[in-house]
Design a protein around this motif. Structure first.
Motif, mmCIF file in Angstrom:
data_model
loop_
_atom_site.group_PDB
_atom_site.id
_atom_site.type_symbol
_atom_site.label_atom_id
_atom_site.label_comp_id
_atom_site.label_asym_id
_atom_site.label_seq_id
_atom_site.Cartn_x
_atom_site.Cartn_y
_atom_site.Cartn_z
ATOM 1 N N LEU A 48 2.507 -5.578 -6.026
ATOM 2 C CA LEU A 48 1.382 -4.812 -6.570
ATOM 3 C C LEU A 48 1.051 -3.801 -5.470
ATOM 4 O O LEU A 48 0.670 -4.201 -4.365
ATOM 5 C CB LEU A 48 0.161 -5.716 -6.779
ATOM 6 N N SER A 49 1.239 -2.518 -5.755
ATOM 7 C CA SER A 49 1.011 -1.487 -4.731
ATOM 8 C C SER A 49 -0.286 -0.744 -4.984
ATOM 9 O O SER A 49 -0.486 -0.201 -6.078
ATOM 10 C CB SER A 49 2.115 -0.424 -4.782
ATOM 11 N N ALA A 50 -1.112 -0.655 -3.948
ATOM 12 C CA ALA A 50 -2.345 0.133 -4.058
ATOM 13 C C ALA A 50 -1.974 1.610 -4.134
ATOM 14 O O ALA A 50 -1.360 2.155 -3.215
ATOM 15 C CB ALA A 50 -3.215 -0.113 -2.840
ATOM 16 N N GLU A 51 -2.314 2.251 -5.255
ATOM 17 C CA GLU A 51 -2.057 3.687 -5.414
ATOM 18 C C GLU A 51 -3.336 4.246 -6.024
ATOM 19 O O GLU A 51 -3.554 4.175 -7.232
ATOM 20 C CB GLU A 51 -0.844 3.897 -6.319
ATOM 21 N N LEU A 52 -4.223 4.731 -5.185
ATOM 22 C CA LEU A 52 -5.578 5.057 -5.641
ATOM 23 C C LEU A 52 -6.214 6.100 -4.728
ATOM 24 O O LEU A 52 -5.647 6.474 -3.702
ATOM 25 C CB LEU A 52 -6.397 3.757 -5.697
ATOM 26 N N ASP B 287 -8.535 0.836 -9.636
ATOM 27 C CA ASP B 287 -9.550 0.378 -10.599
ATOM 28 C C ASP B 287 -9.765 1.442 -11.693
ATOM 29 O O ASP B 287 -9.137 2.504 -11.675
ATOM 30 C CB ASP B 287 -10.843 0.006 -9.857
ATOM 31 N N SER B 288 -10.685 1.171 -12.622
ATOM 32 C CA SER B 288 -10.906 2.057 -13.769
ATOM 33 C C SER B 288 -11.282 3.480 -13.337
ATOM 34 O O SER B 288 -10.970 4.453 -14.022
ATOM 35 C CB SER B 288 -12.018 1.474 -14.647
ATOM 36 N N ASN B 289 -11.949 3.599 -12.193
ATOM 37 C CA ASN B 289 -12.345 4.914 -11.665
ATOM 38 C C ASN B 289 -11.352 5.399 -10.604
ATOM 39 O O ASN B 289 -11.611 6.345 -9.885
ATOM 40 C CB ASN B 289 -13.753 4.821 -11.059
ATOM 41 N N ARG B 290 -10.258 4.742 -10.487
ATOM 42 C CA ARG B 290 -9.178 4.992 -9.534
ATOM 43 C C ARG B 290 -9.596 4.732 -8.089
ATOM 44 O O ARG B 290 -8.969 5.225 -7.145
ATOM 45 C CB ARG B 290 -8.567 6.385 -9.691
ATOM 46 N N LEU B 291 -10.654 3.959 -7.927
ATOM 47 C CA LEU B 291 -11.029 3.540 -6.567
ATOM 48 C C LEU B 291 -10.364 2.189 -6.294
ATOM 49 O O LEU B 291 -9.598 1.676 -7.124
ATOM 50 C CB LEU B 291 -12.552 3.436 -6.455
ATOM 51 N N ALA B 292 -10.655 1.615 -5.133
ATOM 52 C CA ALA B 292 -10.058 0.327 -4.771
ATOM 53 C C ALA B 292 -10.469 -0.753 -5.777
ATOM 54 O O ALA B 292 -11.592 -0.713 -6.307
ATOM 55 C CB ALA B 292 -10.517 -0.061 -3.368
ATOM 56 N N PRO B 293 -9.569 -1.713 -6.054
ATOM 57 C CA PRO B 293 -9.927 -2.819 -6.940
ATOM 58 C C PRO B 293 -11.241 -3.467 -6.508
ATOM 59 O O PRO B 293 -11.471 -3.719 -5.325
ATOM 60 C CB PRO B 293 -8.749 -3.788 -6.771
ATOM 61 N N VAL C 165 0.862 -1.186 0.000
ATOM 62 C CA VAL C 165 0.000 0.000 0.000
ATOM 63 C C VAL C 165 0.897 1.233 0.000
ATOM 64 O O VAL C 165 1.916 1.275 0.691
ATOM 65 C CB VAL C 165 -0.984 -0.037 1.203
ATOM 66 N N THR C 166 0.516 2.206 -0.819
ATOM 67 C CA THR C 166 1.307 3.433 -0.930
ATOM 68 C C THR C 166 0.909 4.409 0.164
ATOM 69 O O THR C 166 -0.284 4.670 0.380
ATOM 70 C CB THR C 166 1.053 4.078 -2.312
ATOM 71 N N THR C 167 1.915 4.942 0.839
ATOM 72 C CA THR C 167 1.637 5.908 1.896
ATOM 73 C C THR C 167 2.765 6.945 1.933
ATOM 74 O O THR C 167 3.871 6.674 1.474
ATOM 75 C CB THR C 167 1.431 5.176 3.247
ATOM 76 N N CYS C 168 2.454 8.121 2.459
ATOM 77 C CA CYS C 168 3.454 9.199 2.449
ATOM 78 C C CYS C 168 4.344 9.141 3.683
ATOM 79 O O CYS C 168 3.896 8.799 4.781
ATOM 80 C CB CYS C 168 2.754 10.559 2.418
ATOM 81 N N THR C 169 5.594 9.539 3.506
ATOM 82 C CA THR C 169 6.518 9.665 4.632
ATOM 83 C C THR C 169 6.265 11.015 5.338
ATOM 84 O O THR C 169 5.603 11.895 4.771
ATOM 85 C CB THR C 169 7.977 9.530 4.132
ATOM 86 N N THR D 68 -8.984 -2.856 -0.822
ATOM 87 C CA THR D 68 -7.976 -3.307 -1.795
ATOM 88 C C THR D 68 -7.428 -4.673 -1.417
ATOM 89 O O THR D 68 -7.381 -5.586 -2.239
ATOM 90 C CB THR D 68 -6.803 -2.296 -1.872
ATOM 91 N N ILE D 69 -7.022 -4.808 -0.178
ATOM 92 C CA ILE D 69 -6.375 -6.080 0.175
ATOM 93 C C ILE D 69 -7.386 -7.229 0.134
ATOM 94 O O ILE D 69 -7.057 -8.333 -0.290
ATOM 95 C CB ILE D 69 -5.582 -6.009 1.509
#
Ligand code: LER
Ligand code: MN
Length: 275
Positions: A246-250, A217-223, A5-9, A263-264
């Protein structure tokens, strides 16, 4: 195939619209581990400001790997791009790229992402393509030495004029000419630009250039919340022996933690059906 999962530092001052998990940095890492992710993708603004040694210890204690050091916040929050018109801004961006490579090496992250951070041809001035090739070549030499790889991310046409699909990405990789330079396929962008998602994954894998994957996903929401069939993607990845992340970036909707949880849940189901 691992899930991240993508997260900010902590030094990223504003919310980045495709980073997940809420709270203080420590809390975000704990949530990623509790949700069952294998790793985190760290979106950094100033990689040199991060003390890698204690962070590495924390990550190991939580059982989390670092999927990637991402540069998206450098362009989004820092307005830094490799092809910036102002030579001082471009030089700072190049220095941050080297910092990101060093941080990746210190944390055992296999890749540094190069998405919107590369900048655009339209605003990149004379010979912009040749310039980005030479900048990436110089960064690749550093990456090769550190055992890190650079993952160039095709972006959809509304976000870039420089590498919009896998074919253009492979051409840029070829022009840079380093074994440390490959591709990051983001399913959200690929769904807009690629004739076939599965074939594009196959093509990158067949050329041995698939270094990393972003999922949205296609709408940039969770898969599972749009119309991309993630099971067909995990099937290709499984059949071809992809062992990367595979990193969730959404988009953080309905909220940053729920998006990560959805996502998970969906991706674990797809992965277990495929492998
Ligand atoms: C932006 O849309 C994106 O997908 C990021 O990974 C680019 O840096
Ligand atoms: Mn992406």
């Amino acid at each position: 195939m691992k899930l991240a999962v993508t997260t900010c530092t902590p030094e990223v001052p504003v919310p980045v619209p495709v980073a997940l998990l809420a709270g203080a940095f420590q809390e975000k890492l704990q949530k990623a581990a509790l949700l069952g992710f294998d790793g985190v993708e760290l979106m950094t603004l100033a990689p040199d400001s991060i003390d890698a040694a204690p962070l590495h210890i924390q990550l190991v204690a939580l059982g989390l790997g670092v999927a990637a050091i991402a540069t998206g916040a450098m362009s989004f929050a820092g307005k830094l791009t490799l092809l910036a018109t102002d030579p001082a801004v471009s030089a700072l961006a190049q220095a941050r790229l080297v910092q990101a490579i060093n941080l990746a090496a210190a944390l055992g992250a296999p890749v540094v992402t190069v998405g919107s951070f590369r900048g655009r041809l339209a605003t990149g001035g004379h010979n912009a393509y040749a310039r980005v090739v030479s900048i990436l070549h110089a960064a690749a030499i550093v990456a090769e030495r550190r055992g890190v790889r650079l993952a160039i991310e095709p972006l959809n046409r509304y976000e870039t004029d420089l590498v919009r699909d896998v074919e253009e990405g492979l051409a840029l990789c070829h022009a840079v000419g380093s074994h440390a330079v490959g591709l990051l396929i983001d399913t959200f962008h690929a769904n807009i630009e690629e004739p076939s998602l599965q074939e594009s994954f196959r093509r990158a894998i067949e050329r041995d250039r698939l270094f990393h994957v972003h999922i949205g996903d296609s709408n940039r929401l969770a898969p599972g919340l749009g119309h991309i069939n993630f099971a067909t993607i995990t099937q290709v990845l499984c059949d071809t022996g992809y062992t990367g992340y595979l990193s969730a970036e959404l988009l953080p909707q309905p909220d940053p933690d729920t998006a990560a949880a959805l996502t998970i849940r969906h991706m674990r189901e797809c992965r277990s059906r495929s492998c």
